[in-house]
Design an enzyme around this catalytic site. Structure first.
Site, short mmCIF file in Angstrom:
data_model
loop_
_atom_site.label_atom_id
_atom_site.label_comp_id
_atom_site.label_asym_id
_atom_site.label_seq_id
_atom_site.Cartn_x
_atom_site.Cartn_y
_atom_site.Cartn_z
CD GLU A 2 -9.95 -1.47 7.97
OE1 GLU A 2 -9.02 -1.99 8.60
OE2 GLU A 2 -9.82 -1.04 6.81
CG ASP B 107 -7.66 -5.51 5.02
OD1 ASP B 107 -7.08 -5.81 6.06
OD2 ASP B 107 -7.86 -4.33 4.66
CD GLU C 266 -3.01 -1.18 2.21
OE1 GLU C 266 -2.76 -0.67 3.30
OE2 GLU C 266 -4.11 -1.69 1.90
O1 GCW Z 1 -7.01 -3.00 6.24
C1 GCW Z 1 -6.15 -2.14 5.67
C2 GCW Z 1 -6.53 -0.86 6.30
C3 GCW Z 1 -5.40 0.11 6.36
C4 GCW Z 1 -4.23 -0.62 7.02
C5 GCW Z 1 -3.85 -1.82 6.19
C6 GCW Z 1 -2.74 -2.65 6.82
C7 GCW Z 1 -2.53 0.24 8.46
O2 GCW Z 1 -7.63 -0.32 5.63
O3 GCW Z 1 -5.82 1.21 7.10
O4 GCW Z 1 -3.13 0.23 7.21
O5 GCW Z 1 -4.93 -2.67 6.07
O6 GCW Z 1 -3.05 -3.60 7.49
O7 GCW Z 1 -1.58 -2.32 6.63
#
Ligand code: GCW
Length: 697
Positions: A389, A361, A287
């Site tokens: 989340e 995720d 990311e």
């Molecule tokens: O789930 C995603 C989240 C991000 C997060 C990323 C990760 C810290 O939306 O906010 O960043 O995973 O786990 O690195």
């Protein structure tokens, strides 16, 4: 103010403070009605001189002993203090033994451990039993943690915000540290120790290099000082490019000697301030974060370079496997495996590869991550997300114990039946000694710590399962409910009955039958199955649902992305056939016609709608059960939860209706008998906008 008045006021404030049921006391409430106030209990223990954890253990026991146990006698011992029963020789570090018997009408209780920290854990366990209504007169148990590193990952930023945090600002007051050590740090450490958590990564994995500067090391050191007697080590997320940003180097190439030297010097500097520093957590090449791949190096080369810097001090590297690349057309669910599996056996022995429970995720439900079972020569640690989340954040009541437990008990079959994820993580399957489990914290500055009373249970359950992955989520819910509300069986039964099906209800109203990642663009909270406008394909819900006029679901069999081939052959063979796939995961692995027949004969479409309906009905039933608990609850916590359930009911309806409206816009099918049409047309749901939803980065 005259002295007498001040004294009177301070006396008055005590009962008021004790009565404020805002949830701040967590599960450690030791309600005054239950705790004896008459003098100190008889505790025999070694001299506490230079033994801070022992001193805390004794103080905690005095503080929390219920009235019914006060007349007894307590003995706290370690082997160093003599009188060590040989039958406890097998206790692990930090483990404890509890035994009690009646002697001349008085209960004698022994708490034994190899370390003072073990004694502290033993005291907390004794108090847990005491406040859950257990029989304290006939104890005989030993308990040792199955996993060595039991860590909270804080996604806390240096400006006080928390990424994916739904409980207010960060509790770390970086600005006033290291001078001001807020009492909340002690309360935090105590709560963690009470459930066996022994590590905290202080800063967000999307890290700023500033965390590694001298002033911030001093701040982290102040926290480490507060945490130490409670057995909690601090760790820092390390930004890969720190040698460039802080050190002025031209590169962060892990094979460049100057880069390695910079990290060695940085590690030495940290250990001068924090002699028991735990190590680094790293999000690299994920990311948008920098990493070794920027220099055409592997994750192993990157992790090992840091491992060398930490090794002389006993530190570890927790290297995240959460990677996927915007320019990689491969199914996102396959990418981490593709990158990491070939590196098995290449990671240094003080590296743990930290793998999320599922391959996408932290969705309401994901099949277990195929890396578990696929890297036998690597220390693999589990990463759970305690902060919700994707599960309704602070308002929805969705107890995560069943989610954690489901992931831990998944069978990878990598060494035959019984090769569970838990046995990968606890090291027993492949003979690893360095083991770990992390939970992304749900802690913030809200009075109740976690944004809601029931979210506290997820923090609690994470700690308990990190200690023993085989504990049942139901037993954990019962313990938590007894300590948090009341040990009265009626209350415990009713609270547990609300908690246990709550996560499945969320799966049903959000993403039933293996759907995933269907949330709107606003903070991962509400529904958005139609979203197809985000910059990267795999950020869009349509990437995951692949719905059209004919059908729905992601084909991960050989005719699709073939992600199933990343599992053990026997699992892959099962997943190749929709009829053999668990219906809970059906659309995760298969793209199927709307008319596909489910096991019970219903069409996929009718069954899907039925799941949404069941989800909404589940929340309604939680509301009714909570309402029935009113007479047994304090007004404050009752009301907060009641209102949150109202929000959840509304949101569940929204998830159901918006999702159904979208699917119907594609398949034009009627709803099964008894199911109501969504209240609005699709355009109405699409137009909803929540630009300030919390938790956005
Ligand atoms: O789930 C995603 C989240 C991000 C997060 C990323 C990760 C810290 O939306 O906010 O960043 O995973 O786990 O690195």
């Amino acid at each position: 103010m005259p002295l007498g008045l001040a004294a009177a006021l301070s006396l008055l404030s005590l009962p008021f403070a004790a009565r404020a049921e805002d949830g701040h006391q967590l599960w450690l409430r030791y309600p005054s009605a239950a705790v004896g106030r008459a003098g100190s209990a008889a505790i025999s223990a070694p001299d506490t001189h230079n033994r801070p954890s022992l001193a805390l253990a004794i103080a905690e026991l005095q503080r929390g002993l219920p009235a019914r146990a006060r007349q007894g006698r307590f003995h706290l011992t370690t082997p160093a203090d003599g009188s060590w029963p040989a039958r406890y020789d097998g206790l692990g570090t930090d483990g404890f033994a509890l035994s009690s018997r009646k002697l001349a009408g008085r209960t004698e209780t022994r708490i034994a451990a190899k370390t003072d920290l073990g004694l502290l854990y033993g005291v907390f366990h004794y108090l847990r039993l005491a406040h859950s209504g257990a029989d304290l007169g006939r104890l005989d148990l030993v308990s040792s943690p199955r996993i060595a590193l039991r860590v909270l990952d804080h996604w806390d930023n240096l400006d006080g915000t928390v990424e994916r945090g739904y409980a207010g600002a960060s509790i770390w007051d970086w600005w006033r540290l290291p001078d001001w050590r807020d009492p909340i740090y002690t309360e935090y450490a105590r709560a963690n120790a009470s459930v066996g958590i022994n590590g905290a990564v202080l800063n967000n994995v999307n890290a700023k290099a500033d965390s590694l500067t001298a002033p911030y090391i001093a701040k982290a050191a102040a926290l480490a000082d507060v945490f130490r007697p409670w057995g909690i080590k601090v760790y820092l997320s390390a930004r890969w490019s720190a040698p460039i940003e802080l050190g002025g180097l031209k590169t962060a190439d892990p094979l460049d000697p100057a880069v390695a030297a910079w990290w060695r010097a940085k590690a030495d500097e940290i250990y001068r301030a924090i002699p028991d520093f735990g190590g680094f957590l790293v999000k690299a090449n994920s990311e948008g974060q920098p990493g070794p791949a920027d220099y055409h190096r592997t994750h192993a080369q990157g992790a090992n370079m840091l491992a060398v810097a930490l090794r002389p001090h006993g530190g570890v590297v927790m290297w995240r496997a959460f990677v996927y690349a915007h320019d990689n057309p491969e199914d996102r669910a396959k990418q981490a495996y593709n990158d990491f599996k070939p590196l098995d056996g290449q990671f240094a022995d003080n590296v743990l590869v930290q793998v999320k429970n599922g391959a996408i995720d932290f969705q309401p439900r994901e099949p277990f991550h195929p890396l578990f079972g696929a890297m036998p020569r690597t220390n693999l640690m589990m990463e759970f997300q305690i902060t919700k989340e994707y599960l309704g954040q602070s308002t929805h009541l969705t107890y995560l114990g069943p989610l954690f437990s489901e992931a831990l008990h998944a069978d990878t079959l990598s060494k035959g039946a019984g090769s569970t994820v838990a046995r990968v993580v606890d090291g027993s399957l492949d003979g690893h000694r360095l083991t770990g489990i992390a939970g992304v914290a749900n802690i913030g500055a809200n009075r109740d710590w976690s944004g809601s009373i029931f979210n506290q249970a997820d923090w609690y359950a994470f700690g308990r399962l990190a200690w023993d992955p085989d504990l049942s989520p139901k037993a954990i819910a019962r313990e938590w409910a007894a300590q948090t509300f009341s040990p009265a069986p009626k209350v415990v039964d009713a609270v547990t009955a609300i908690m246990m099906p709550s996560r499945e209800a969320a799966v049903d109203y959000m993403t039933p039958l293996g759907l995933a990642h269907q949330m709107s663009v606003y903070g991962h909270y509400g529904p958005g199955p139609w979203v197809n406008t985000l910059a990267r394909p795999e950020w869009n819900p349509v990437y995951y649902n692949r719905a059209d006029a004919q059908g729905i679901g992601f084909d991960r069999t050989a005719s699709g992305s073939n992600a199933i081939a990343q599992y053990a052959p026997a699992i892959a063979a099962r997943l190749a056939r929709p009829e053999a796939t668990d219906e809970k995961d059906l659309l995760w692995f298969h793209h199927l016609p709307w008319t596909y027949r489910m096991r019970d004969g219903a069409t996929l479409w009718d069954d899907l709608v039925r799941h949404y309906d069941r989800g909404v009905a589940g929340v309604e039933s939680m509301q009714a059960q909570w309402q029935a608990l009113k007479p047994a609850m304090d007004a404050e916590r009752f009301e907060k939860t009641r209102v949150f359930l109202t929000i959840q009911r509304r949101d569940a309806q929204l998830w159901r209706d918006a999702s159904i409206a979208y699917w119907q816009s594609l398949n034009h099918l009627p709803l099964p008998a008894g199911s109501a049409q969504p209240a609005h047309d699709l355009g109405w749901y699409k137009a909803l906008s929540f630009p300030y939803a919390p938790g956005n980065p």
